[in-house]
Write a protein that holds these residues in place. Structure first.
Motif, mmCIF file in Angstrom:
data_model
loop_
_atom_site.group_PDB
_atom_site.id
_atom_site.type_symbol
_atom_site.label_atom_id
_atom_site.label_comp_id
_atom_site.label_asym_id
_atom_site.label_seq_id
_atom_site.Cartn_x
_atom_site.Cartn_y
_atom_site.Cartn_z
ATOM 1 N N CYS A 258 23.326 38.025 8.982
ATOM 2 C CA CYS A 258 24.776 38.302 8.948
ATOM 3 C C CYS A 258 25.206 39.378 9.930
ATOM 4 C CB CYS A 258 25.200 38.699 7.534
ATOM 5 S SG CYS A 258 24.984 37.385 6.312
ATOM 6 N N LEU A 259 24.421 40.445 10.014
ATOM 7 C CA LEU A 259 24.781 41.565 10.886
ATOM 8 C C LEU A 259 24.304 41.287 12.306
ATOM 9 C CD1 LEU A 259 23.907 44.534 8.521
ATOM 10 C CD2 LEU A 259 26.197 43.769 9.200
ATOM 11 N N ARG A 260 25.241 41.220 13.229
ATOM 12 C CA ARG A 260 24.909 40.932 14.625
ATOM 13 C C ARG A 260 25.100 42.146 15.516
ATOM 14 N NH1 ARG A 260 27.106 34.719 15.611
ATOM 15 N NH2 ARG A 260 25.437 33.728 14.374
ATOM 16 N N GLY A 261 24.927 43.296 14.927
ATOM 17 C CA GLY A 261 25.107 44.558 15.639
ATOM 18 C C GLY A 261 25.616 45.577 14.646
ATOM 19 N N ASP A 262 26.516 46.444 15.088
ATOM 20 C CA ASP A 262 27.073 47.440 14.177
ATOM 21 C C ASP A 262 27.834 46.790 13.025
ATOM 22 O OD1 ASP A 262 26.033 49.458 15.713
ATOM 23 O OD2 ASP A 262 27.938 50.068 16.611
ATOM 24 N N TYR A 263 28.412 45.630 13.287
ATOM 25 C CA TYR A 263 29.223 44.928 12.298
ATOM 26 C C TYR A 263 28.800 43.462 12.228
ATOM 27 C CZ TYR A 263 32.069 49.087 13.159
ATOM 28 O OH TYR A 263 32.488 50.380 13.313
ATOM 29 N N VAL A 264 29.474 42.700 11.370
ATOM 30 C CA VAL A 264 29.195 41.267 11.269
ATOM 31 C C VAL A 264 29.363 40.588 12.625
ATOM 32 C CG1 VAL A 264 30.062 39.101 10.285
ATOM 33 C CG2 VAL A 264 29.733 41.108 8.808
ATOM 34 N N LEU A 265 30.366 41.026 13.386
ATOM 35 C CA LEU A 265 30.653 40.429 14.693
ATOM 36 C C LEU A 265 30.118 41.262 15.842
ATOM 37 C CD1 LEU A 265 34.277 39.093 14.090
ATOM 38 C CD2 LEU A 265 32.124 37.822 14.017
ATOM 39 N N GLY A 266 29.109 42.035 15.594
ATOM 40 C CA GLY A 266 28.517 42.830 16.675
ATOM 41 C C GLY A 266 29.192 44.173 16.800
ATOM 42 N N ASP A 267 30.023 44.317 17.844
ATOM 43 C CA ASP A 267 30.623 45.622 18.105
ATOM 44 C C ASP A 267 32.054 45.724 17.601
ATOM 45 O OD1 ASP A 267 31.861 43.953 19.891
ATOM 46 O OD2 ASP A 267 31.471 45.164 21.665
ATOM 47 N N ARG A 268 32.550 44.728 16.854
ATOM 48 C CA ARG A 268 33.938 44.779 16.383
ATOM 49 C C ARG A 268 34.012 44.580 14.882
ATOM 50 N NH1 ARG A 268 37.738 39.979 18.187
ATOM 51 N NH2 ARG A 268 38.829 40.753 16.340
ATOM 52 N N PHE A 269 34.895 45.338 14.269
ATOM 53 C CA PHE A 269 35.133 45.286 12.828
ATOM 54 C C PHE A 269 36.037 44.094 12.513
ATOM 55 C CE2 PHE A 269 37.401 46.461 8.961
ATOM 56 C CZ PHE A 269 36.421 47.052 8.176
ATOM 57 N N SER A 270 35.772 43.429 11.382
ATOM 58 C CA SER A 270 36.601 42.299 10.956
ATOM 59 C C SER A 270 36.747 42.322 9.439
ATOM 60 C CB SER A 270 35.978 40.969 11.395
ATOM 61 O OG SER A 270 34.826 40.690 10.609
ATOM 62 N N ILE A 271 37.543 41.386 8.920
ATOM 63 C CA ILE A 271 37.719 41.325 7.473
ATOM 64 C C ILE A 271 36.399 41.030 6.757
ATOM 65 C CG2 ILE A 271 40.176 40.816 7.399
ATOM 66 C CD1 ILE A 271 39.474 37.831 7.181
ATOM 67 N N ALA A 272 35.456 40.398 7.439
ATOM 68 C CA ALA A 272 34.150 40.157 6.814
ATOM 69 C C ALA A 272 33.460 41.471 6.461
ATOM 70 C CB ALA A 272 33.261 39.324 7.726
ATOM 71 N N ASP A 273 33.718 42.517 7.240
ATOM 72 C CA ASP A 273 33.087 43.814 6.967
ATOM 73 C C ASP A 273 33.692 44.479 5.741
ATOM 74 O OD1 ASP A 273 31.180 44.092 9.268
ATOM 75 O OD2 ASP A 273 33.044 43.809 10.389
ATOM 76 N N CYS A 274 34.990 44.267 5.497
ATOM 77 C CA CYS A 274 35.584 44.764 4.257
ATOM 78 C C CYS A 274 34.840 44.172 3.058
ATOM 79 C CB CYS A 274 37.057 44.370 4.181
ATOM 80 S SG CYS A 274 38.088 44.948 5.535
ATOM 81 N N TYR A 275 34.556 42.904 3.158
ATOM 82 C CA TYR A 275 33.903 42.135 2.084
ATOM 83 C C TYR A 275 32.427 42.536 1.947
ATOM 84 C CZ TYR A 275 34.109 37.713 -0.685
ATOM 85 O OH TYR A 275 34.139 36.766 -1.668
ATOM 86 N N LEU A 276 31.719 42.523 3.054
ATOM 87 C CA LEU A 276 30.280 42.784 3.033
ATOM 88 C C LEU A 276 29.968 44.204 2.595
ATOM 89 C CD1 LEU A 276 27.431 41.705 3.627
ATOM 90 C CD2 LEU A 276 27.726 42.476 5.993
ATOM 91 N N PHE A 277 30.794 45.149 2.984
ATOM 92 C CA PHE A 277 30.578 46.539 2.598
ATOM 93 C C PHE A 277 30.533 46.693 1.081
ATOM 94 C CE2 PHE A 277 32.766 50.528 1.321
ATOM 95 C CZ PHE A 277 31.759 51.428 1.654
ATOM 96 N N ILE A 278 31.477 46.056 0.387
ATOM 97 C CA ILE A 278 31.502 46.162 -1.071
ATOM 98 C C ILE A 278 30.282 45.475 -1.677
ATOM 99 C CG2 ILE A 278 32.778 45.586 -3.162
ATOM 100 C CD1 ILE A 278 34.022 47.815 -1.433
ATOM 101 N N ALA A 279 29.967 44.280 -1.204
ATOM 102 C CA ALA A 279 28.822 43.553 -1.761
ATOM 103 C C ALA A 279 27.518 44.312 -1.553
ATOM 104 C CB ALA A 279 28.739 42.162 -1.143
ATOM 105 N N CYS A 280 27.335 44.891 -0.383
ATOM 106 C CA CYS A 280 26.104 45.652 -0.123
ATOM 107 C C CYS A 280 26.072 46.948 -0.932
ATOM 108 C CB CYS A 280 25.972 45.947 1.370
ATOM 109 S SG CYS A 280 25.494 44.514 2.353
#
Length: 205
Positions: A145-167
């Motif tokens: 899932c993690l392709r770098g600093d964030y789900v999308l590599g170097d950019r934050f997205s709504i998936a990170d809001c979601y994944l942060f809570i789940a993790c």
């Protein structure tokens, strides 16, 4: 807009997204300990008795975390929370759907066994399985899932809001984060964002 949430639940992903998007909103906290989510008042808003629910200014009610996150992103294009690139957007949604269909369900087996079974022995079996299933989820997140600093590599997205809570549920579910250095660094990185600081200051996390 008004966001209905309970502390520490996946609904906080929507609270983080609202902060990231800079959208005016209010919040209404439900106490799961008092079963507020199944009370008549809330069931008139969300008959599913779950959070989050987002009530729009015209009275429209949105439910399901992923749908709410997509709506929030659509209301603030300048926040750039969803990529234009179709492949990147597909990966973002793949992660979100995985969280909804697999990781969140595995987590819920710890304390929501009555959704799937009736016998206490079944509840106990499901709860005992949680460290194993959540560790498998963590491994998938770490490797796929993690392709770098964030789900999308170097950019934050709504998936990170979601994944942060789940993790964030992993330690409480018996998963040693020392096994997962990418997730550990990821949690530290997201915790440092102003949006997360704001929801934490509001005692939502």
């Amino acid at each position: 807009m008004q966001l209905y949430y309970a502390k520490g639940t996946i609904a906080i992903a929507a609270a983080i997204a609202l902060q990231e998007a800079g959208l005016d909103h209010t919040t209404a906290r439900l106490d799961f300990g008092n079963a507020d989510q199944t009370g008549a008042d809330y069931l008139r808003t969300n008959p599913k008795g779950r959070v989050p629910a987002l009530v729009l200014n015209d009275g429209t009610v949105l439910t399901e975390c992923g749908a709410i996150l997509e709506f929030i992103a659509s209301q603030s294009p300048r926040a750039d929370l969803v990529p234009d690139d179709a492949i990147a957007a597909a990966h973002m949604r793949m992660v979100m759907y995985y969280l909804a269909s697999t990781m969140h369900v595995a987590h819920a087996h710890k304390m929501r066994g009555s959704r799937w079974a009736d016998a206490q022995s079944s509840f106990d079996d499901m709860k005992n399985k949680v460290p194993e299933t959540m560790r498998a989820c963590a491994r998938y997140v770490e490797n796929e899932c993690l392709r770098g600093d964030y789900v999308l590599g170097d950019r934050f997205s709504i998936a990170d809001c979601y994944l942060f809570i789940a993790c964030g549920w992993l330690p409480g579910d018996g998963v040693d984060l020392a096994e997962f250095p990418k997730i550990t660094a990821y949690l530290d990185r997201i915790n440092a964002r102003d949006s997360v600081k704001a929801v934490r200051a509001a005692d939502m996390l």
